[in-house]
Design a protein around this motif. Sequence first.
Motif, PDB file in Angstrom:
ATOM      1  N   VAL A 119       0.850  -1.205   0.000  1.00  0.00           N
ATOM      2  CA  VAL A 119       0.000   0.000   0.000  1.00  0.00           C
ATOM      3  C   VAL A 119       0.883   1.253   0.000  1.00  0.00           C
ATOM      4  CG1 VAL A 119      -1.624   1.356   1.385  1.00  0.00           C
ATOM      5  CG2 VAL A 119      -1.986  -1.084   1.079  1.00  0.00           C
ATOM      6  N   GLY A 120       1.927   1.207   0.819  1.00  0.00           N
ATOM      7  CA  GLY A 120       2.853   2.347   0.889  1.00  0.00           C
ATOM      8  C   GLY A 120       3.487   2.636  -0.463  1.00  0.00           C
ATOM      9  N   VAL A 121       3.948   1.576  -1.128  1.00  0.00           N
ATOM     10  CA  VAL A 121       4.570   1.749  -2.449  1.00  0.00           C
ATOM     11  C   VAL A 121       3.552   2.311  -3.441  1.00  0.00           C
ATOM     12  CG1 VAL A 121       5.581   0.500  -4.407  1.00  0.00           C
ATOM     13  CG2 VAL A 121       6.306  -0.036  -2.088  1.00  0.00           C
ATOM     14  N   MET A 122       2.334   1.784  -3.392  1.00  0.00           N
ATOM     15  CA  MET A 122       1.302   2.260  -4.327  1.00  0.00           C
ATOM     16  C   MET A 122       0.977   3.728  -4.089  1.00  0.00           C
ATOM     17  SD  MET A 122      -1.164  -1.081  -4.373  1.00  0.00           S
ATOM     18  CE  MET A 122      -2.460  -0.371  -5.345  1.00  0.00           C
ATOM     19  N   LEU A 123       0.890   4.112  -2.809  1.00  0.00           N
ATOM     20  CA  LEU A 123       0.606   5.518  -2.500  1.00  0.00           C
ATOM     21  C   LEU A 123       1.750   6.413  -2.959  1.00  0.00           C
ATOM     22  CD1 LEU A 123      -1.044   5.235   1.034  1.00  0.00           C
ATOM     23  CD2 LEU A 123      -2.150   5.869  -1.111  1.00  0.00           C
ATOM     24  N   LEU A 124       2.972   5.895  -2.785  1.00  0.00           N
ATOM     25  CA  LEU A 124       4.146   6.665  -3.201  1.00  0.00           C
ATOM     26  C   LEU A 124       4.155   6.855  -4.722  1.00  0.00           C
ATOM     27  CD1 LEU A 124       6.748   7.883  -1.936  1.00  0.00           C
ATOM     28  CD2 LEU A 124       7.911   5.775  -2.602  1.00  0.00           C
ATOM     29  N   VAL A 125       3.879   5.774  -5.430  1.00  0.00           N
ATOM     30  CA  VAL A 125       3.834   5.845  -6.900  1.00  0.00           C
ATOM     31  C   VAL A 125       2.743   6.825  -7.349  1.00  0.00           C
ATOM     32  CG1 VAL A 125       3.251   4.514  -8.983  1.00  0.00           C
ATOM     33  CG2 VAL A 125       4.795   3.556  -7.275  1.00  0.00           C
ATOM     34  N   GLN A 126       1.594   6.738  -6.651  1.00  0.00           N
ATOM     35  CA  GLN A 126       0.501   7.655  -6.995  1.00  0.00           C
ATOM     36  C   GLN A 126       0.911   9.096  -6.759  1.00  0.00           C
ATOM     37  OE1 GLN A 126      -3.339   6.739  -5.157  1.00  0.00           O
ATOM     38  NE2 GLN A 126      -3.758   8.919  -5.023  1.00  0.00           N
ATOM     39  N   LYS A 127       1.566   9.322  -5.627  1.00  0.00           N
ATOM     40  CA  LYS A 127       1.988  10.680  -5.266  1.00  0.00           C
ATOM     41  C   LYS A 127       3.009  11.205  -6.270  1.00  0.00           C
ATOM     42  CE  LYS A 127       2.339  13.865  -1.873  1.00  0.00           C
ATOM     43  NZ  LYS A 127       1.185  14.653  -1.439  1.00  0.00           N
ATOM     44  N   LEU A 128       3.932  10.321  -6.682  1.00  0.00           N
ATOM     45  CA  LEU A 128       5.023  10.772  -7.548  1.00  0.00           C
ATOM     46  C   LEU A 128       4.619  10.888  -9.016  1.00  0.00           C
ATOM     47  CD1 LEU A 128       8.009   8.724  -6.075  1.00  0.00           C
ATOM     48  CD2 LEU A 128       7.562  11.162  -5.811  1.00  0.00           C
ATOM     49  N   PHE A 129       3.793   9.958  -9.497  1.00  0.00           N
ATOM     50  CA  PHE A 129       3.566   9.883 -10.946  1.00  0.00           C
ATOM     51  C   PHE A 129       2.142  10.190 -11.391  1.00  0.00           C
ATOM     52  CE2 PHE A 129       7.018   6.827  -9.998  1.00  0.00           C
ATOM     53  CZ  PHE A 129       8.047   7.515 -10.611  1.00  0.00           C
ATOM     54  N   LEU A 130       1.198  10.206 -10.463  1.00  0.00           N
ATOM     55  CA  LEU A 130      -0.188  10.445 -10.885  1.00  0.00           C
ATOM     56  C   LEU A 130      -0.729  11.698 -10.228  1.00  0.00           C
ATOM     57  CD1 LEU A 130      -1.740   6.878 -10.630  1.00  0.00           C
ATOM     58  CD2 LEU A 130      -1.180   8.120 -12.708  1.00  0.00           C
ATOM     59  N   ASP A 131      -1.446  12.446 -11.009  1.00  0.00           N
ATOM     60  CA  ASP A 131      -2.101  13.611 -10.444  1.00  0.00           C
ATOM     61  C   ASP A 131      -3.593  13.434 -10.689  1.00  0.00           C
ATOM     62  OD1 ASP A 131      -2.967  15.958  -9.511  1.00  0.00           O
ATOM     63  OD2 ASP A 131      -1.946  17.233 -10.970  1.00  0.00           O
ATOM     64  N   LEU A 132      -4.284  12.853  -9.703  1.00  0.00           N
ATOM     65  CA  LEU A 132      -5.701  12.543  -9.900  1.00  0.00           C
ATOM     66  C   LEU A 132      -6.576  13.789  -9.866  1.00  0.00           C
ATOM     67  CD1 LEU A 132      -6.013   9.328  -7.716  1.00  0.00           C
ATOM     68  CD2 LEU A 132      -5.731   9.495 -10.178  1.00  0.00           C
ATOM     69  N   ASN A 133      -6.045  14.872  -9.309  1.00  0.00           N
ATOM     70  CA  ASN A 133      -6.867  16.090  -9.196  1.00  0.00           C
ATOM     71  C   ASN A 133      -6.603  17.083 -10.315  1.00  0.00           C
ATOM     72  OD1 ASN A 133      -7.949  15.162  -6.734  1.00  0.00           O
ATOM     73  ND2 ASN A 133      -6.069  15.804  -5.700  1.00  0.00           N
ATOM     74  N   GLY A 134      -5.560  16.834 -11.057  1.00  0.00           N
ATOM     75  CA  GLY A 134      -5.160  17.822 -12.050  1.00  0.00           C
ATOM     76  C   GLY A 134      -5.860  17.686 -13.363  1.00  0.00           C
TER      77      GLY A 134
END
Lengths: 67, 302
Positions: free
Chosen positions: A52-67
């Motif tokens: 979960v931590g890795v997935m959240l990190l990947v999301q934080k670094l590479f995905l911008d769900l709000n943009g």
Amino acid sequence: MSELATSIALFLVVALAIVALSTFYVEPDDSRALRMLGPRYLKFLLWCAGIVGVMLLVQKLFLDLNG
Amino acid sequence: MVATLPTGLQPAKSGTVAILLTWFLPGAGHIYLGRIAFGLTALVLLSGLYALGLFLSEGMTFEFLDPELRSPFATLLTPEAGNLSALFYQMKHYGFGAGPREWPEFIRVGSYLCALSGIGNACLAADAACAARATGSALVLTRPKLSPALQTFAAWAVPGLGHWLQGRKLRAVLVAGLLLGLFLLGCVLAEYSNLSRLRHFYYWGGQFLVGLPAAAMEYAQRDMRITHTIRWEDAGLLFGSVAGLLNVLAMLDVYAWAEATAFGDNPLTPRGESAKAKDKARSTAPSGVAGAGPSGGGGART
């Protein structure tokens, strides 16, 4: 209860079933299996938390769900 | 009470071949092993069960599958795949149907019987594997009155029943509590909408592995209509299917224990160690003696 708390509670339940049945499979002796259950459950949860931590990190670094 | 396994001085036969033959045609593995009457009886019973299912469902079971999911291999993920020749027959003669039609009255029963034939044949393949292991041995091997395959079938029918029949009552209660609890929780979360093969074709296959409790629940909810969005439906489907898939693990546990007991191995040996010990014993055993396990290799027990 919030949706996150409910989801976590449900995850803990299904994780317990998965770990218990896999422990029963690898260890035919009941008393040894029950002794192994706690540490294996904890290990399973820690690995899942790590993923979960890795997935959240990947999301934080590479995905911008709000943009 | 015990019965003698059909062993003796037959030439050793391959368990893998027996399993594959049974998978393709019920009873073929036993015919290969020389048990012709048993093989033919199994063929008639399991193929007859599938044929009855086809008759009642008019071969329309796979029309439950959403059109976008249909492919030549889509049905290999169904319980019917346990009886491969019957599945091929159904696909060749009925396939995914000609178009929208009214469902036959007994399509649920027919669908269930076809799936039951698949799981029955999987257990028959387990029996063929056990019988193949007994060939080529001069030792007298024994097994409980209920064969390993039947114990495995019992484990499918009611989670925990296989363990109970083996006298492993604590484990039986734990397995039943965990799997039935998980399945019931799934039903509650999905508000019992998870039990229809029409709505959830593949998830139904997973839940089918919970055995008769899932069938009873499906029957009880057969007239259900969904009138609103179910918030936790996906979680419910997942829980029900995970319970079924975990029951496969319980079935394997039951089979491994039954086989070890039948062949005189120590059933309490942890699974990894057991396999290594068996391999070691095989490499050191005199040729032509099968079933020589680490704990005495099935010395005469009657």
